[in-house]
Design a protein around this motif. Structure first.
Motif, mmCIF file in Angstrom:
data_model
loop_
_atom_site.group_PDB
_atom_site.id
_atom_site.type_symbol
_atom_site.label_atom_id
_atom_site.label_comp_id
_atom_site.label_asym_id
_atom_site.label_seq_id
_atom_site.Cartn_x
_atom_site.Cartn_y
_atom_site.Cartn_z
ATOM 1 N N LEU A 34 14.837 9.181 79.174
ATOM 2 C CA LEU A 34 16.034 8.546 78.635
ATOM 3 C C LEU A 34 15.752 8.079 77.207
ATOM 4 C CD1 LEU A 34 18.797 8.342 79.763
ATOM 5 C CD2 LEU A 34 18.282 6.067 80.647
ATOM 6 N N ALA A 39 21.746 10.669 75.834
ATOM 7 C CA ALA A 39 23.036 10.395 76.464
ATOM 8 C C ALA A 39 23.970 11.603 76.397
ATOM 9 C CB ALA A 39 23.694 9.182 75.813
ATOM 10 N N PRO A 56 15.496 7.795 85.222
ATOM 11 C CA PRO A 56 14.699 7.912 83.993
ATOM 12 C C PRO A 56 13.203 7.887 84.280
ATOM 13 C CG PRO A 56 16.289 6.086 83.887
ATOM 14 C CD PRO A 56 16.187 6.503 85.304
ATOM 15 N N ILE A 61 11.791 5.327 78.341
ATOM 16 C CA ILE A 61 13.144 4.793 78.462
ATOM 17 C C ILE A 61 13.491 4.027 77.192
ATOM 18 C CG2 ILE A 61 14.673 3.255 79.741
ATOM 19 C CD1 ILE A 61 12.971 3.732 82.214
ATOM 20 N N SER A 62 14.526 4.480 76.519
ATOM 21 C CA SER A 62 15.071 3.741 75.384
ATOM 22 C C SER A 62 16.100 2.741 75.926
ATOM 23 C CB SER A 62 15.746 4.701 74.400
ATOM 24 O OG SER A 62 16.646 4.016 73.561
ATOM 25 N N PRO A 63 15.910 1.446 75.697
ATOM 26 C CA PRO A 63 16.871 0.461 76.214
ATOM 27 C C PRO A 63 18.304 0.740 75.781
ATOM 28 C CG PRO A 63 14.877 -0.640 75.463
ATOM 29 C CD PRO A 63 14.757 0.797 75.040
ATOM 30 N N GLN A 66 19.621 3.651 77.786
ATOM 31 C CA GLN A 66 19.892 3.246 79.161
ATOM 32 C C GLN A 66 21.192 2.453 79.250
ATOM 33 O OE1 GLN A 66 16.610 1.706 81.373
ATOM 34 N NE2 GLN A 66 17.881 0.834 82.985
ATOM 35 N N ARG A 67 21.404 1.549 78.296
ATOM 36 C CA ARG A 67 22.651 0.775 78.317
ATOM 37 C C ARG A 67 23.867 1.690 78.176
ATOM 38 N NH1 ARG A 67 19.446 -2.810 75.208
ATOM 39 N NH2 ARG A 67 20.281 -1.932 73.259
ATOM 40 N N VAL A 69 24.101 4.949 78.982
ATOM 41 C CA VAL A 69 24.280 5.775 80.173
ATOM 42 C C VAL A 69 24.789 4.947 81.349
ATOM 43 C CG1 VAL A 69 23.037 7.158 81.896
ATOM 44 C CG2 VAL A 69 22.614 7.522 79.460
ATOM 45 N N GLU A 70 24.292 3.724 81.477
ATOM 46 C CA GLU A 70 24.698 2.860 82.595
ATOM 47 C C GLU A 70 26.178 2.510 82.573
ATOM 48 O OE1 GLU A 70 20.734 0.280 83.813
ATOM 49 O OE2 GLU A 70 21.967 -0.379 82.117
ATOM 50 N N VAL A 75 22.170 4.412 87.278
ATOM 51 C CA VAL A 75 20.803 4.634 86.805
ATOM 52 C C VAL A 75 19.870 3.946 87.792
ATOM 53 C CG1 VAL A 75 19.135 4.235 84.959
ATOM 54 C CG2 VAL A 75 21.510 4.792 84.389
#
Length: 379
Positions: A34, A39, A56, A61-63, A66-67, A69-70, A75
Protein backbone atom coordinates in the motif's frame (compact mmCIF):
# COMPACT_ATOMS: atom_id res chain seq x y z
CA UNK A 1 2.29 12.52 -6.91
CA UNK A 2 1.29 15.68 -8.77
CA UNK A 3 -2.38 16.14 -9.63
CA UNK A 4 -1.74 15.82 -13.38
CA UNK A 5 0.24 12.61 -12.77
CA UNK A 6 -2.59 11.20 -10.70
CA UNK A 7 -5.08 12.09 -13.44
CA UNK A 8 -2.95 10.36 -16.06
CA UNK A 9 -2.64 7.26 -13.90
CA UNK A 10 -6.40 7.11 -13.32
CA UNK A 11 -7.00 7.46 -17.07
CA UNK A 12 -4.47 4.68 -17.78
CA UNK A 13 -6.13 2.26 -15.36
CA UNK A 14 -9.56 3.16 -16.72
CA UNK A 15 -8.34 2.28 -20.22
CA UNK A 16 -6.82 -1.00 -19.03
CA UNK A 17 -10.00 -1.88 -17.12
CA UNK A 18 -12.09 -1.23 -20.24
CA UNK A 19 -9.82 -3.49 -22.29
CA UNK A 20 -9.99 -6.39 -19.84
CA UNK A 21 -13.48 -6.05 -18.39
CA UNK A 22 -14.82 -9.53 -17.57
CA UNK A 23 -18.30 -10.65 -18.59
CA UNK A 24 -19.11 -11.48 -14.99
CA UNK A 25 -17.36 -10.31 -11.84
CA UNK A 26 -15.97 -12.40 -9.00
CA UNK A 27 -15.26 -11.26 -5.47
CA UNK A 28 -11.59 -10.56 -4.78
CA UNK A 29 -9.06 -10.33 -1.98
CA UNK A 30 -6.07 -8.12 -2.77
CA UNK A 31 -2.68 -8.53 -1.11
CA UNK A 32 -0.59 -5.49 -2.07
CA UNK A 33 2.05 -3.01 -1.04
CA UNK A 34 0.00 0.00 0.00
CA UNK A 35 2.49 2.53 -1.31
CA UNK A 36 1.60 6.18 -2.11
CA UNK A 37 0.58 5.57 -5.74
CA UNK A 38 -1.27 2.28 -5.09
CA UNK A 39 -4.80 3.63 -4.57
CA UNK A 40 -5.32 3.89 -8.34
CA UNK A 41 -4.50 0.22 -8.80
CA UNK A 42 -6.82 -0.74 -5.92
CA UNK A 43 -9.67 1.15 -7.58
CA UNK A 44 -8.92 -0.59 -10.89
CA UNK A 45 -9.13 -4.00 -9.18
CA UNK A 46 -12.47 -2.92 -7.71
CA UNK A 47 -13.75 -1.96 -11.16
CA UNK A 48 -13.11 -5.50 -12.47
CA UNK A 49 -14.17 -7.43 -9.36
CA UNK A 50 -16.14 -7.08 -6.16
CA UNK A 51 -13.23 -6.14 -3.92
CA UNK A 52 -13.99 -7.63 -0.50
CA UNK A 53 -10.74 -6.72 1.31
CA UNK A 54 -7.36 -5.09 0.81
CA UNK A 55 -4.58 -6.81 2.76
CA UNK A 56 -1.52 -4.52 2.85
CA UNK A 57 1.94 -6.05 3.19
CA UNK A 58 3.04 -5.03 6.70
CA UNK A 59 6.46 -3.63 5.77
CA UNK A 60 5.16 -1.33 3.04
CA UNK A 61 2.17 0.72 4.15
CA UNK A 62 1.88 4.41 3.41
CA UNK A 63 -0.45 5.94 6.03
CA UNK A 64 -1.87 8.40 3.51
CA UNK A 65 -2.55 5.61 0.99
CA UNK A 66 -4.19 3.50 3.67
CA UNK A 67 -6.45 6.37 4.70
CA UNK A 68 -7.45 6.92 1.08
CA UNK A 69 -8.20 3.25 0.42
CA UNK A 70 -10.07 2.80 3.72
CA UNK A 71 -12.59 5.42 2.64
CA UNK A 72 -13.93 3.00 0.00
CA UNK A 73 -12.81 -0.54 0.84
CA UNK A 74 -12.23 -2.76 3.88
CA UNK A 75 -8.54 -2.90 4.84
CA UNK A 76 -7.59 -5.90 6.98
CA UNK A 77 -4.34 -6.75 8.77
CA UNK A 78 -2.19 -9.26 6.88
CA UNK A 79 -0.05 -11.91 8.57
CA UNK A 80 1.33 -15.28 7.49
CA UNK A 81 -0.67 -16.81 10.36
CA UNK A 82 -3.97 -15.66 8.84
CA UNK A 83 -3.65 -18.22 6.05
CA UNK A 84 -1.42 -20.79 7.76
CA UNK A 85 -4.27 -22.79 9.34
CA UNK A 86 -7.31 -23.91 7.36
CA UNK A 87 -9.96 -23.03 9.96
CA UNK A 88 -8.57 -19.51 10.44
CA UNK A 89 -8.28 -18.88 6.70
CA UNK A 90 -11.73 -20.34 6.01
CA UNK A 91 -13.40 -18.27 8.72
CA UNK A 92 -11.82 -15.12 7.33
CA UNK A 93 -12.79 -15.73 3.69
CA UNK A 94 -16.32 -16.79 4.69
CA UNK A 95 -16.71 -13.60 6.73
CA UNK A 96 -16.02 -11.45 3.67
CA UNK A 97 -17.29 -13.43 0.66
CA UNK A 98 -19.48 -16.37 1.69
CA UNK A 99 -21.04 -18.17 -1.26
CA UNK A 100 -19.27 -16.09 -3.93
CA UNK A 101 -16.75 -16.95 -6.63
CA UNK A 102 -13.45 -15.55 -5.35
CA UNK A 103 -10.21 -14.44 -7.03
CA UNK A 104 -7.18 -14.26 -4.73
CA UNK A 105 -4.63 -11.61 -5.76
CA UNK A 106 -1.42 -12.53 -4.02
CA UNK A 107 2.07 -11.12 -3.43
CA UNK A 108 4.36 -13.75 -1.96
CA UNK A 109 2.29 -16.93 -1.72
CA UNK A 110 0.22 -16.01 1.34
CA UNK A 111 -2.72 -18.18 0.29
CA UNK A 112 -0.60 -21.20 -0.68
CA UNK A 113 -0.50 -23.09 2.67
CA UNK A 114 -4.28 -23.56 2.86
CA UNK A 115 -5.32 -23.17 -0.79
CA UNK A 116 -6.28 -26.83 -1.27
CA UNK A 117 -8.46 -26.92 1.86
CA UNK A 118 -9.99 -23.53 1.09
CA UNK A 119 -10.89 -24.75 -2.38
CA UNK A 120 -12.55 -27.86 -0.97
CA UNK A 121 -14.41 -26.36 1.99
CA UNK A 122 -15.32 -22.77 1.05
CA UNK A 123 -19.07 -22.19 0.65
CA UNK A 124 -18.46 -20.33 -2.59
CA UNK A 125 -15.88 -21.14 -5.27
CA UNK A 126 -12.19 -20.29 -5.38
CA UNK A 127 -11.86 -19.17 -9.00
CA UNK A 128 -8.07 -19.05 -8.72
CA UNK A 129 -5.02 -17.06 -7.71
CA UNK A 130 -2.94 -14.37 -9.39
CA UNK A 131 0.62 -14.34 -8.02
CA UNK A 132 2.97 -11.40 -8.46
CA UNK A 133 6.37 -12.64 -7.23
CA UNK A 134 8.96 -15.31 -7.90
CA UNK A 135 8.94 -16.33 -4.25
CA UNK A 136 5.18 -16.81 -4.35
CA UNK A 137 5.37 -18.52 -7.75
CA UNK A 138 7.62 -21.16 -6.23
CA UNK A 139 5.32 -21.65 -3.24
CA UNK A 140 2.39 -22.48 -5.50
CA UNK A 141 4.51 -24.50 -7.91
CA UNK A 142 5.72 -26.71 -5.05
CA UNK A 143 2.21 -27.70 -3.96
CA UNK A 144 1.58 -31.39 -4.69
CA UNK A 145 -1.48 -30.67 -6.79
CA UNK A 146 -3.01 -27.29 -7.47
CA UNK A 147 -6.79 -27.35 -6.95
CA UNK A 148 -7.45 -24.30 -9.13
CA UNK A 149 -5.73 -22.09 -11.73
CA UNK A 150 -2.80 -19.98 -10.56
CA UNK A 151 -1.85 -17.18 -12.96
CA UNK A 152 1.71 -16.04 -12.34
CA UNK A 153 3.07 -12.72 -13.57
CA UNK A 154 6.36 -13.31 -11.74
CA UNK A 155 8.28 -14.27 -14.88
CA UNK A 156 6.61 -11.90 -17.28
CA UNK A 157 8.81 -9.89 -19.65
CA UNK A 158 6.87 -6.85 -18.48
CA UNK A 159 8.76 -7.23 -15.19
CA UNK A 160 12.20 -6.84 -16.78
CA UNK A 161 12.27 -3.01 -16.50
CA UNK A 162 11.31 -3.29 -12.83
CA UNK A 163 14.14 -5.72 -12.07
CA UNK A 164 16.74 -3.45 -13.71
CA UNK A 165 15.50 -0.32 -11.94
CA UNK A 166 15.21 -2.06 -8.57
CA UNK A 167 18.82 -3.18 -9.02
CA UNK A 168 19.78 0.47 -9.39
CA UNK A 169 17.88 1.43 -6.25
CA UNK A 170 19.53 -1.40 -4.29
CA UNK A 171 23.03 -0.25 -5.23
CA UNK A 172 22.14 3.39 -4.54
CA UNK A 173 20.72 2.64 -1.07
CA UNK A 174 23.54 0.28 -0.13
CA UNK A 175 26.17 2.84 -1.07
CA UNK A 176 24.26 5.55 0.82
CA UNK A 177 24.20 3.42 3.99
CA UNK A 178 27.90 2.62 3.74
CA UNK A 179 28.87 6.24 2.99
CA UNK A 180 26.77 7.34 5.94
CA UNK A 181 29.35 5.66 8.16
CA UNK A 182 32.32 7.16 6.33
CA UNK A 183 33.03 4.00 4.30
CA UNK A 184 32.91 3.49 0.53
CA UNK A 185 32.06 0.64 -1.81
CA UNK A 186 35.39 0.61 -3.65
CA UNK A 187 37.93 -1.80 -2.25
CA UNK A 188 35.17 -3.76 -0.52
CA UNK A 189 34.62 -7.09 -2.37
CA UNK A 190 30.92 -7.89 -2.72
CA UNK A 191 29.08 -11.19 -2.53
CA UNK A 192 25.65 -11.41 -4.18
CA UNK A 193 23.68 -14.40 -2.90
CA UNK A 194 21.08 -15.33 -5.49
CA UNK A 195 21.60 -14.79 -9.24
CA UNK A 196 18.00 -14.49 -10.36
CA UNK A 197 16.73 -11.50 -12.30
CA UNK A 198 17.26 -9.10 -9.39
CA UNK A 199 20.54 -10.58 -8.14
CA UNK A 200 22.05 -10.57 -11.62
CA UNK A 201 21.03 -6.93 -12.11
CA UNK A 202 22.67 -5.98 -8.80
CA UNK A 203 25.84 -7.86 -9.69
CA UNK A 204 26.16 -6.10 -13.05
CA UNK A 205 25.54 -2.66 -11.54
CA UNK A 206 28.10 -3.21 -8.78
CA UNK A 207 30.61 -4.37 -11.38
CA UNK A 208 29.95 -1.21 -13.41
CA UNK A 209 30.94 0.78 -10.31
CA UNK A 210 34.28 -0.98 -10.15
CA UNK A 211 33.35 -3.36 -7.33
CA UNK A 212 34.79 -6.88 -7.33
CA UNK A 213 31.74 -9.18 -7.34
CA UNK A 214 31.41 -12.85 -6.43
CA UNK A 215 28.14 -14.74 -6.87
CA UNK A 216 26.75 -17.65 -4.88
CA UNK A 217 23.63 -19.51 -5.97
CA UNK A 218 22.45 -23.04 -5.17
CA UNK A 219 21.16 -23.45 -8.75
CA UNK A 220 23.91 -24.81 -11.03
CA UNK A 221 22.26 -23.28 -14.10
CA UNK A 222 22.47 -19.82 -12.56
CA UNK A 223 26.07 -20.43 -11.54
CA UNK A 224 26.94 -21.14 -15.19
CA UNK A 225 25.10 -17.97 -16.23
CA UNK A 226 27.12 -15.94 -13.71
CA UNK A 227 30.37 -17.43 -15.00
CA UNK A 228 29.42 -16.65 -18.59
CA UNK A 229 28.91 -13.00 -17.60
CA UNK A 230 32.39 -12.76 -16.11
CA UNK A 231 31.63 -13.07 -12.39
CA UNK A 232 33.57 -15.16 -9.93
CA UNK A 233 31.32 -17.96 -8.65
CA UNK A 234 31.77 -19.30 -5.13
CA UNK A 235 31.85 -23.07 -4.63
CA UNK A 236 30.47 -22.84 -1.10
CA UNK A 237 28.75 -20.25 1.05
CA UNK A 238 31.27 -20.37 3.90
CA UNK A 239 34.28 -19.59 1.73
CA UNK A 240 32.42 -16.82 -0.08
CA UNK A 241 31.44 -15.11 3.17
CA UNK A 242 34.99 -15.14 4.48
CA UNK A 243 36.22 -12.87 1.71
CA UNK A 244 33.26 -10.51 1.32
CA UNK A 245 33.16 -6.96 2.66
CA UNK A 246 29.57 -6.53 1.47
CA UNK A 247 26.93 -9.28 1.30
CA UNK A 248 23.69 -8.64 -0.61
CA UNK A 249 20.98 -11.29 -0.14
CA UNK A 250 18.59 -11.57 -3.09
CA UNK A 251 17.08 -15.06 -2.97
CA UNK A 252 13.57 -14.47 -1.61
CA UNK A 253 14.33 -17.30 0.84
CA UNK A 254 16.73 -17.67 3.78
CA UNK A 255 20.16 -16.66 2.46
CA UNK A 256 22.09 -16.67 5.73
CA UNK A 257 21.47 -19.09 8.59
CA UNK A 258 22.59 -18.51 12.15
CA UNK A 259 25.75 -20.55 11.69
CA UNK A 260 26.73 -18.49 8.61
CA UNK A 261 27.19 -15.14 10.35
CA UNK A 262 30.39 -16.03 12.25
CA UNK A 263 32.06 -16.65 8.87
CA UNK A 264 31.62 -13.02 7.83
CA UNK A 265 34.83 -11.08 7.73
CA UNK A 266 35.23 -8.34 10.33
CA UNK A 267 33.50 -5.11 9.33
CA UNK A 268 31.40 -6.68 6.56
CA UNK A 269 28.05 -5.09 5.71
CA UNK A 270 25.01 -7.33 5.22
CA UNK A 271 21.89 -6.15 3.36
CA UNK A 272 18.76 -7.74 1.95
CA UNK A 273 17.03 -6.56 -1.20
CA UNK A 274 13.60 -6.73 -2.74
CA UNK A 275 11.55 -5.91 -5.79
CA UNK A 276 8.84 -3.28 -5.48
CA UNK A 277 6.31 -6.11 -5.44
CA UNK A 278 8.05 -8.22 -2.80
CA UNK A 279 9.09 -6.49 0.34
CA UNK A 280 11.65 -8.68 2.07
CA UNK A 281 11.60 -8.80 5.84
CA UNK A 282 14.51 -9.86 8.01
CA UNK A 283 12.84 -13.22 8.58
CA UNK A 284 12.63 -13.92 4.83
CA UNK A 285 16.35 -13.67 4.02
CA UNK A 286 18.18 -13.86 7.37
CA UNK A 287 17.93 -16.35 10.21
CA UNK A 288 18.86 -13.77 12.84
CA UNK A 289 17.12 -15.83 15.53
CA UNK A 290 19.70 -18.56 14.93
CA UNK A 291 22.64 -16.20 15.46
CA UNK A 292 24.68 -17.20 18.53
CA UNK A 293 23.43 -15.15 21.48
CA UNK A 294 26.96 -14.06 22.37
CA UNK A 295 26.53 -11.21 19.86
CA UNK A 296 25.51 -7.80 21.18
CA UNK A 297 23.58 -5.39 18.99
CA UNK A 298 24.30 -1.65 18.86
CA UNK A 299 22.87 1.03 16.56
CA UNK A 300 25.95 2.77 15.15
CA UNK A 301 24.39 5.02 12.53
CA UNK A 302 21.25 5.71 10.56
CA UNK A 303 19.83 2.28 9.68
CA UNK A 304 23.01 0.41 10.66
CA UNK A 305 23.28 -2.12 13.50
CA UNK A 306 26.63 -3.52 14.66
CA UNK A 307 26.67 -7.15 15.78
CA UNK A 308 29.72 -7.79 17.94
CA UNK A 309 31.29 -10.52 20.03
CA UNK A 310 34.84 -11.15 21.16
CA UNK A 311 37.05 -10.97 18.07
CA UNK A 312 34.25 -10.56 15.55
CA UNK A 313 31.82 -7.90 14.33
CA UNK A 314 29.70 -7.10 11.28
CA UNK A 315 27.10 -4.50 10.27
CA UNK A 316 23.47 -5.09 9.30
CA UNK A 317 21.61 -2.55 7.16
CA UNK A 318 18.01 -1.55 7.93
CA UNK A 319 17.63 -4.20 10.66
CA UNK A 320 17.73 -6.87 7.97
CA UNK A 321 14.76 -5.46 6.06
CA UNK A 322 15.12 -4.52 2.39
CA UNK A 323 17.82 -1.88 2.07
CA UNK A 324 16.35 -0.27 -1.05
CA UNK A 325 13.11 0.62 0.75
CA UNK A 326 15.09 3.10 2.83
CA UNK A 327 14.87 5.43 -0.15
CA UNK A 328 11.48 4.49 -1.57
CA UNK A 329 12.67 1.84 -4.08
CA UNK A 330 10.72 3.66 -6.78
CA UNK A 331 10.81 2.33 -10.33
CA UNK A 332 8.56 5.08 -11.65
CA UNK A 333 5.66 4.24 -13.97
CA UNK A 334 7.14 0.86 -15.00
CA UNK A 335 5.37 -0.76 -12.04
CA UNK A 336 2.07 0.00 -13.76
CA UNK A 337 2.94 -2.52 -16.49
CA UNK A 338 2.86 -5.38 -13.99
CA UNK A 339 -0.27 -4.07 -12.29
CA UNK A 340 -2.07 -3.96 -15.63
CA UNK A 341 -1.04 -7.56 -16.31
CA UNK A 342 -2.63 -8.51 -12.98
CA UNK A 343 -5.84 -6.84 -14.15
CA UNK A 344 -5.69 -8.89 -17.35
CA UNK A 345 -5.34 -11.97 -15.16
CA UNK A 346 -8.61 -11.17 -13.37
CA UNK A 347 -10.49 -11.56 -16.65
CA UNK A 348 -8.74 -14.88 -17.31
CA UNK A 349 -9.83 -16.25 -13.93
CA UNK A 350 -13.42 -15.09 -14.14
CA UNK A 351 -13.93 -16.72 -17.55
CA UNK A 352 -13.79 -20.05 -15.71
CA UNK A 353 -12.19 -21.99 -18.57
CA UNK A 354 -8.72 -22.56 -17.09
CA UNK A 355 -7.69 -25.95 -15.77
CA UNK A 356 -6.04 -26.26 -12.35
CA UNK A 357 -2.31 -25.56 -12.63
CA UNK A 358 0.13 -22.74 -13.39
CA UNK A 359 -0.77 -20.28 -16.15
CA UNK A 360 0.55 -17.04 -17.67
CA UNK A 361 -1.11 -14.05 -19.29
CA UNK A 362 -1.06 -14.45 -23.06
CA UNK A 363 1.51 -12.72 -25.25
CA UNK A 364 -1.32 -10.87 -27.00
CA UNK A 365 -2.64 -9.48 -23.72
CA UNK A 366 0.88 -8.45 -22.64
CA UNK A 367 1.35 -6.65 -25.94
CA UNK A 368 -1.95 -4.83 -25.44
CA UNK A 369 -0.86 -3.77 -21.95
CA UNK A 370 2.49 -2.54 -23.24
CA UNK A 371 0.90 -0.59 -26.09
CA UNK A 372 -1.52 1.14 -23.74
CA UNK A 373 1.25 1.90 -21.26
CA UNK A 374 3.38 3.46 -24.00
CA UNK A 375 0.51 5.68 -25.10
CA UNK A 376 0.25 7.14 -21.58
CA UNK A 377 3.83 7.12 -20.27
CA UNK A 378 6.06 7.52 -23.34
CA UNK A 379 4.88 10.97 -24.33
Amino acid sequence: MESFERARLEAYFAKIAAQFAPTEQAASFLVTHLLPERAGFVRAVASLSRLRAVLPKPKSISPSAQREVEQSFPVDALTRELFAETDTALDYVESRAAGEPVALLDVGGYFAPTLTDLHGRFSGRIAGVIEDTENGHRRYEHLDKLPCPVISVARSPLKDPEDFLVGQSVVFSTEAVIRGRGDILHGRPALVIGFGKLGSSIARLLHAKGVQVTVFDIDPVRRTQALSQGFAVARDREGALTGAGLVLCATGAVSLHGEDFPHLRNGAYVATVTTVTTVTSSEDELDLAGLPNVYTRTMVGDHVTRYQTTGHYFYLANSGNAVNFLHGASVGPFIFLVQAEILAGIRMLTRGDLDPGMHEVSAADRAAVAATWLSYFNR
